[in-house]
Design a protein around this motif. Structure first.
Motif, short mmCIF file in Angstrom:
data_model
loop_
_atom_site.label_atom_id
_atom_site.label_comp_id
_atom_site.label_asym_id
_atom_site.label_seq_id
_atom_site.Cartn_x
_atom_site.Cartn_y
_atom_site.Cartn_z
N THR A 7 42.86 17.98 22.13
CA THR A 7 43.77 17.12 22.88
C THR A 7 45.07 17.80 23.28
OG1 THR A 7 44.66 16.23 20.82
CG2 THR A 7 42.84 15.04 21.83
N GLU A 8 45.46 18.87 22.59
CA GLU A 8 46.72 19.54 22.95
C GLU A 8 46.57 20.47 24.15
OE1 GLU A 8 44.85 22.15 19.71
OE2 GLU A 8 45.18 20.00 20.08
N MET A 9 45.34 20.71 24.59
CA MET A 9 45.11 21.59 25.73
C MET A 9 45.51 20.90 27.03
SD MET A 9 41.40 23.23 24.70
CE MET A 9 41.18 24.14 23.17
N THR A 10 46.27 21.59 27.86
CA THR A 10 46.68 20.99 29.14
C THR A 10 45.48 20.77 30.05
OG1 THR A 10 47.20 23.19 30.02
CG2 THR A 10 49.02 21.93 29.07
N SER A 11 44.44 21.58 29.90
CA SER A 11 43.24 21.39 30.71
C SER A 11 42.54 20.07 30.37
CB SER A 11 42.27 22.57 30.52
OG SER A 11 41.92 22.71 29.16
N TYR A 12 42.78 19.56 29.17
CA TYR A 12 42.28 18.24 28.79
C TYR A 12 43.24 17.14 29.25
CZ TYR A 12 41.73 14.09 25.85
OH TYR A 12 41.63 12.78 25.41
N GLN A 13 44.51 17.40 29.18
CA GLN A 13 45.50 16.37 29.50
C GLN A 13 45.57 16.05 30.98
OE1 GLN A 13 48.99 18.21 27.89
NE2 GLN A 13 48.32 18.02 25.76
N GLU A 14 45.24 17.03 31.83
CA GLU A 14 45.39 16.85 33.27
C GLU A 14 44.04 16.67 33.96
OE1 GLU A 14 48.23 16.45 34.64
OE2 GLU A 14 49.48 17.03 32.94
N GLU A 15 44.09 16.11 35.15
CA GLU A 15 42.89 15.88 35.95
C GLU A 15 42.48 17.18 36.65
OE1 GLU A 15 41.40 12.44 39.00
OE2 GLU A 15 43.40 13.26 39.34
N ILE A 16 41.24 17.60 36.49
CA ILE A 16 40.74 18.82 37.15
C ILE A 16 40.11 18.48 38.49
CG2 ILE A 16 39.09 20.73 36.96
CD1 ILE A 16 39.56 20.69 33.93
N PHE A 17 39.38 17.39 38.56
CA PHE A 17 38.79 16.89 39.81
C PHE A 17 37.79 17.88 40.39
CE2 PHE A 17 39.29 14.30 43.81
CZ PHE A 17 39.12 13.07 43.20
N GLY A 18 36.91 18.38 39.55
CA GLY A 18 35.89 19.32 39.98
C GLY A 18 34.68 19.24 39.07
N PRO A 19 33.66 20.06 39.30
CA PRO A 19 32.43 20.02 38.52
C PRO A 19 32.58 20.70 37.17
CG PRO A 19 32.26 21.73 40.17
CD PRO A 19 33.59 21.05 40.40
N VAL A 20 33.45 20.13 36.34
CA VAL A 20 33.78 20.70 35.04
C VAL A 20 33.67 19.59 33.99
CG1 VAL A 20 35.52 21.90 33.65
CG2 VAL A 20 35.40 22.31 36.13
N LEU A 21 32.81 19.80 32.99
CA LEU A 21 32.65 18.84 31.90
C LEU A 21 33.24 19.44 30.63
CD1 LEU A 21 31.54 16.22 30.68
CD2 LEU A 21 29.35 17.39 30.34
N GLN A 22 34.12 18.68 29.99
CA GLN A 22 34.76 19.10 28.74
C GLN A 22 34.24 18.24 27.59
OE1 GLN A 22 38.75 18.48 30.52
NE2 GLN A 22 39.22 20.53 29.80
N VAL A 23 33.87 18.87 26.49
CA VAL A 23 33.37 18.17 25.32
C VAL A 23 34.44 18.18 24.24
CG1 VAL A 23 31.60 18.06 23.52
CG2 VAL A 23 30.98 18.76 25.85
N VAL A 24 34.88 16.99 23.84
CA VAL A 24 35.83 16.82 22.75
C VAL A 24 35.08 16.13 21.61
CG1 VAL A 24 38.04 15.84 22.03
CG2 VAL A 24 37.72 16.57 24.41
N ARG A 25 34.92 16.81 20.51
CA ARG A 25 34.14 16.27 19.39
C ARG A 25 34.98 15.30 18.55
NH1 ARG A 25 29.66 20.27 17.37
NH2 ARG A 25 29.13 21.36 19.33
N ALA A 26 34.31 14.24 18.06
CA ALA A 26 34.99 13.24 17.22
C ALA A 26 34.14 12.97 15.98
CB ALA A 26 35.21 11.95 18.00
#
Length: 499
Positions: A376-395
């Protein structure tokens, strides 16, 4: 010489005189295919003046007659579905099937707006006091403005058109200068359907045109969909100028995957929701939140395997799952975000940078990208990318997973995938997000509900379309009436009551 795209004012094509143009690209080839004129403040003012004249004629029509124009318009758009989809696809880059979906979802709002004779009915109370009746009516605001984004050049303009026009307003639309041709063609079809001249004006432009609308005294309301920073600017400027506003911003939607979810269906849903339309949707699903290590490991392995099978192609390739992004600048922005994710320590399992399509090497293509172990501290997670990019955040559990979308700066949409009805019900009730999907990856509400996010996804109290749209584009007038019998009563020096 590339073709020129003109404004559409007072029922016909209007050649501007600003001398300024924007380039309209074919994203599949990277080549300029047209130039669009950019309006001056004076040209916007002239369009507003024409809209005022047209609105007086249009508002004088009874709602049923206006609804008939909407009915004919819907039939005209349906008859041109194929050509409109091809035109949309050629400027935006989304594949033809997706372009048709863009048009169909817009037409669903037109269908809802056909019920405007019923939707505009007010309330009536007989004998609220002795011999006194009270009734209310909804009336149009006058001239309103719509400012639409590049990612849905048909659907979102038709949100504005359906709601604003059915209720008797005139609409000045400023579409995205990146893909402006479809809104112009839609305006031409409105004229064929019987809309009076001036009721729908199309002015192309950049910030100058936007500011001209925001500051014009005769623009009574502004509906906007776009990025959050601009939405906040629209909201603040409209508030300062005493205008109503709807200002929809960006998103970072999460999809929570419970251990009991149907993994085959989840993977299929994420393939379409994360990578469809090259991720250029505010309701895309760019963040996966698998709950538990086993769930995460299975999901990541399956997504990596299946995402590599996706076909990226030109927009008119019937076999392509998605096409190019809209511009070279946007492609560069997405690739920068992928690089940022790597710098921040996320695990890049699929890298879409450097994707090249044979014969279309200058096209704005990006392959599917997949990150694991995003935090969650990554700016790439905090901001909108608006492209074909999927990010996995484990819980580790549902509580931790649900906190992610609830605490994020954006609150547009969220989804949960589970077979547990109680968990889904509690999640939907408590999550701090405006639109929720339960085993539905892209929970865009149907036209007779309404669309709207929370937090930095929406700077407004009124959602798009549905009954909220009717309320936004109308004002209530309440009449208290008495017809005296002829007898003169006592003079009252206190506020009237119903006692």
């Amino acid at each position: 010489m590339s073709r020129e795209i003109h404004h559409f004012v007072n029922g016909k094509s209007h050649t501007g005189n600003s001398g300024r143009y924007g380039d309209v690209f074919n994203p599949s080839t990277g080549e300029i295919q047209a130039r669009v004129q950019l309006a001056t403040t004076d040209e916007v003012a002239s369009a507003v003046e024409g809209a005022k004249k047209g609105q007086a004629v249009w508002a004088a029509m009874n709602p049923q007659r206006r609804a008939r124009v909407l009915m004919k318009y819907k039939m005209l758009v349906e008859a041109e579905m194929d050509s409109l989809a091809e035109l949309l696809s050629s400027e935006h880059g989304k594949v033809i099937a997706d372009a048709k979906g863009d048009l169909i979802r817009g037409l669903e709002v037109i269908e809802f707006a056909m019920g405007v004779p019923h939707l505009l009915k007010g309330e009536y109370t007989e004998s609220a006091g002795t011999g006194i009746d009270v009734y209310s009516m909804r009336q149009p605001l006058g001239v309103v403005a719509g400012i639409s984004p590049f990612n849905f050049p048909a659907m979102i303009p038709m949100w504005f058109m359906g709601m604003a026009l059915s209720t008797g307003n005139a609409l000045v639309l400023k579409p995205s200068e990146k893909d402006p041709s479809v809104p112009v063609r839609l305006a031409e079809l409105w004229m064929e359907a019987g809309l009076p001249e001036g009721v729908l004006q199309i002015v192309h432009g950049d910030k100058e045109a936007v500011d001209a609308l925001l500051h014009h005294d005769d623009i009574k309301a502004v509906s906007f969909v776009g990025s959050s920073n601009i939405a906040q600017y629209i909201a603040a400027t409209c508030a300062a100028n005493g205008k109503r506003f709807q200002a929809m911003g960006g998103a970072k939607n999460h999809g929570i995957i419970m251990p009991d979810a149907d993994m085959d269906q989840v993977v299929k849903d994420f393939l379409g929701a994360a990578y469809g339309s090259a991720g250029e949707r505010c309701m895309a699903l760019p963040v996966a939140v698998p709950v538990g290590k086993d769930t995460a490991d299975k999901f990541v392995a399956r997504m990596k395997e299946e995402a590599q099978k996706l076909s990226v192609g030109v927009s008119n390739d019937p076999d392509a799952h998605y096409g190019p992004v809209v511009s070279a600048a946007h492609k560069a922005s997405i690739e920068n975000w992928i690089g940022k994710g790597v710098e921040e320590g996320a695990d890049l399992l699929l890298d879409g940078r450097g994707f090249s399509l044979q014969g279309h090497e200058k096209g704005f293509f990006i392959g599917p990208s997949l990150f694991d172990n995003v935090t969650t501290e990554m700016t790439s997670y905090q901001e909108e990318i608006f492209g074909p990019v999927l990010q996995v955040v484990r819980a580790n559990d549902l509580e931790e997973a649900a906190a992610l979308p609830s605490q994020h700066q954006y609150g547009n949409g969220v989804a949960i995938f589970t077979r547990n009805g109680l968990a889904a019900r509690e999640f939907a009730a408590k999550v701090n997000v405006g639109m929720v999907g339960i085993n539905v990856p892209i929970p865009v509400p149907v036209a007779y509900h309404s669309f709207g996010g929370w937090k930095r996804s929406a700077f407004t109290d009124t959602n798009q379309y549905g009954t909220d749209g009717i309320r936004f584009f109308t004002k209530i007038k309440t009449v208290t009436q008495r017809w005296p019998s002829g007898e003169i009563g006592d003079q009252a020096f206190v506020i009237p009551t119903m006692q």
